[in-house]
Structure formats: structure tokens, C-alpha cells
Write a protein that holds these residues in place. Structure first.
Motif, mmCIF file in Angstrom:
data_model
loop_
_atom_site.group_PDB
_atom_site.id
_atom_site.type_symbol
_atom_site.label_atom_id
_atom_site.label_comp_id
_atom_site.label_asym_id
_atom_site.label_seq_id
_atom_site.Cartn_x
_atom_site.Cartn_y
_atom_site.Cartn_z
ATOM 1 N N UNK A 30 54.784 -25.823 -100.229
ATOM 2 C CA UNK A 30 54.967 -24.791 -101.253
ATOM 3 C C UNK A 30 56.071 -23.810 -100.845
ATOM 4 N N UNK A 31 56.135 -23.466 -99.575
ATOM 5 C CA UNK A 31 57.183 -22.551 -99.103
ATOM 6 C C UNK A 31 58.566 -23.189 -99.230
ATOM 7 N N UNK A 32 58.677 -24.477 -98.909
ATOM 8 C CA UNK A 32 59.959 -25.172 -99.056
ATOM 9 C C UNK A 32 60.393 -25.225 -100.522
ATOM 10 N N UNK A 33 59.460 -25.522 -101.411
ATOM 11 C CA UNK A 33 59.785 -25.541 -102.836
ATOM 12 C C UNK A 33 60.187 -24.156 -103.329
ATOM 13 N N UNK A 34 59.514 -23.139 -102.860
ATOM 14 C CA UNK A 34 59.868 -21.768 -103.214
ATOM 15 C C UNK A 34 61.261 -21.421 -102.719
ATOM 16 N N UNK A 35 61.586 -21.848 -101.525
ATOM 17 C CA UNK A 35 62.896 -21.599 -100.938
ATOM 18 C C UNK A 35 64.006 -22.246 -101.780
ATOM 19 N N UNK A 36 63.812 -23.503 -102.149
ATOM 20 C CA UNK A 36 64.804 -24.219 -102.964
ATOM 21 C C UNK A 36 64.924 -23.568 -104.345
ATOM 22 N N UNK A 37 63.804 -23.239 -104.963
ATOM 23 C CA UNK A 37 63.827 -22.623 -106.290
ATOM 24 C C UNK A 37 64.508 -21.254 -106.260
ATOM 25 N N UNK A 38 64.315 -20.517 -105.189
ATOM 26 C CA UNK A 38 64.949 -19.208 -105.066
ATOM 27 C C UNK A 38 66.463 -19.341 -105.003
ATOM 28 N N UNK A 39 66.960 -20.288 -104.226
ATOM 29 C CA UNK A 39 68.408 -20.492 -104.163
ATOM 30 C C UNK A 39 68.962 -20.968 -105.501
ATOM 31 N N UNK A 40 68.253 -21.862 -106.167
ATOM 32 C CA UNK A 40 68.706 -22.334 -107.471
ATOM 33 C C UNK A 40 68.772 -21.179 -108.474
ATOM 34 N N UNK A 41 67.772 -20.321 -108.474
ATOM 35 C CA UNK A 41 67.762 -19.166 -109.363
ATOM 36 C C UNK A 41 68.915 -18.224 -109.043
ATOM 37 N N UNK A 43 71.884 -18.855 -107.708
ATOM 38 C CA UNK A 43 73.170 -19.373 -108.158
ATOM 39 C C UNK A 43 73.226 -19.524 -109.675
ATOM 40 N N UNK A 44 72.098 -19.769 -110.321
ATOM 41 C CA UNK A 44 72.075 -19.838 -111.781
ATOM 42 C C UNK A 44 72.372 -18.479 -112.395
ATOM 43 N N UNK A 45 71.838 -17.433 -111.818
ATOM 44 C CA UNK A 45 72.116 -16.090 -112.334
ATOM 45 C C UNK A 45 73.593 -15.763 -112.178
ATOM 46 N N UNK A 46 74.214 -16.195 -111.096
ATOM 47 C CA UNK A 46 75.664 -16.005 -110.943
ATOM 48 C C UNK A 46 76.428 -16.679 -112.074
ATOM 49 N N UNK A 47 76.040 -17.905 -112.418
ATOM 50 C CA UNK A 47 76.708 -18.621 -113.512
ATOM 51 C C UNK A 47 76.475 -17.928 -114.851
ATOM 52 N N UNK A 48 75.271 -17.401 -115.047
ATOM 53 C CA UNK A 48 74.971 -16.680 -116.281
ATOM 54 C C UNK A 48 75.856 -15.448 -116.412
ATOM 55 N N UNK A 49 76.036 -14.734 -115.326
ATOM 56 C CA UNK A 49 76.902 -13.553 -115.347
ATOM 57 C C UNK A 49 78.324 -13.968 -115.717
ATOM 58 N N UNK A 50 78.817 -15.042 -115.148
ATOM 59 C CA UNK A 50 80.168 -15.510 -115.478
ATOM 60 C C UNK A 50 80.286 -15.933 -116.941
ATOM 61 N N UNK A 51 79.208 -16.480 -117.498
ATOM 62 C CA UNK A 51 79.233 -16.963 -118.873
ATOM 63 C C UNK A 51 79.103 -15.827 -119.887
#
Length: 84
Positions: A30-41, A43-51
Motif C-alpha cells: 500500500x505504501x509503494x502504491x501511495x508513493x507511485x500515485x503521489x508522484x503521478x498526481x 506531475x499531472x498537476x504540473x501538466x494541468x497548470x501548463x494546459x
């Protein structure tokens, strides 16, 4: 104590230890999945800001976003340190 009682005690301890190891394994996954999801979120927010924002304002919003991430991270670290 009878011989049957002596044989059942190690078995019960073994089952308890297996259950504890299983819980630890699930927590690690669960911690590993949380870690991956946090990084994905992140970088996704960065893309949203650019868009969503014009290029001249994107850096301002990114700075606010990074400041928010920094404050939240420091708060979580502070809570962890104070627990100890």
C-alpha cells in the motif's frame, strides 16, 4: 499439561507470526502504491497548470503549487518527528 497442548502452542504462535507478516506485506504494498500515485498526481498537476494557464502565468502558478507541496511536506515531516 498434556502433549497435545504443547504441540498446539507453537502452531498458534506460528499462525500469529504469519498474520503479522501478512499485515506488514500489505502495508508495504500500500505504501509503494501511495508513493507511485503521489508522484503521478504531482506531475499531472504540473501538466494541468501548463494546459489551463497562459504560458506567462504558468510559472507563477507552479511556484505557488511548489510552495504548497513544500509546506505540506514539512508539516508531515514535523508530525512524524514530534511523534517520536
Amino acid at each position: 499439561m498434556s502433549e497435545a497442548d504443547l504441540k498446539s502452542e507453537p502452531k498458534a504462535e506460528n499462525m500469529s507470526e504469519m498474520a503479522e507478516n501478512f499485515k506488514k506485506g500489505v502495508l508495504i504494498i500500500a505504501m509503494l502504491l501511495l508513493f507511485v500515485a503521489t508522484f503521478q498526481l504531482y506531475f499531472s498537476i504540473e501538466k494541468i497548470i501548463d494546459t489551463w494557464f497562459q504560458y506567462q502565468y504558468a510559472s507563477i502558478f507552479k511556484a505557488v503549487y511548489y510552495l504548497f507541496v513544500l509546506v505540506v511536506s514539512l508539516y508531515i515531516i514535523r508530525l512524524y518527528i514530534l511523534k517520536r
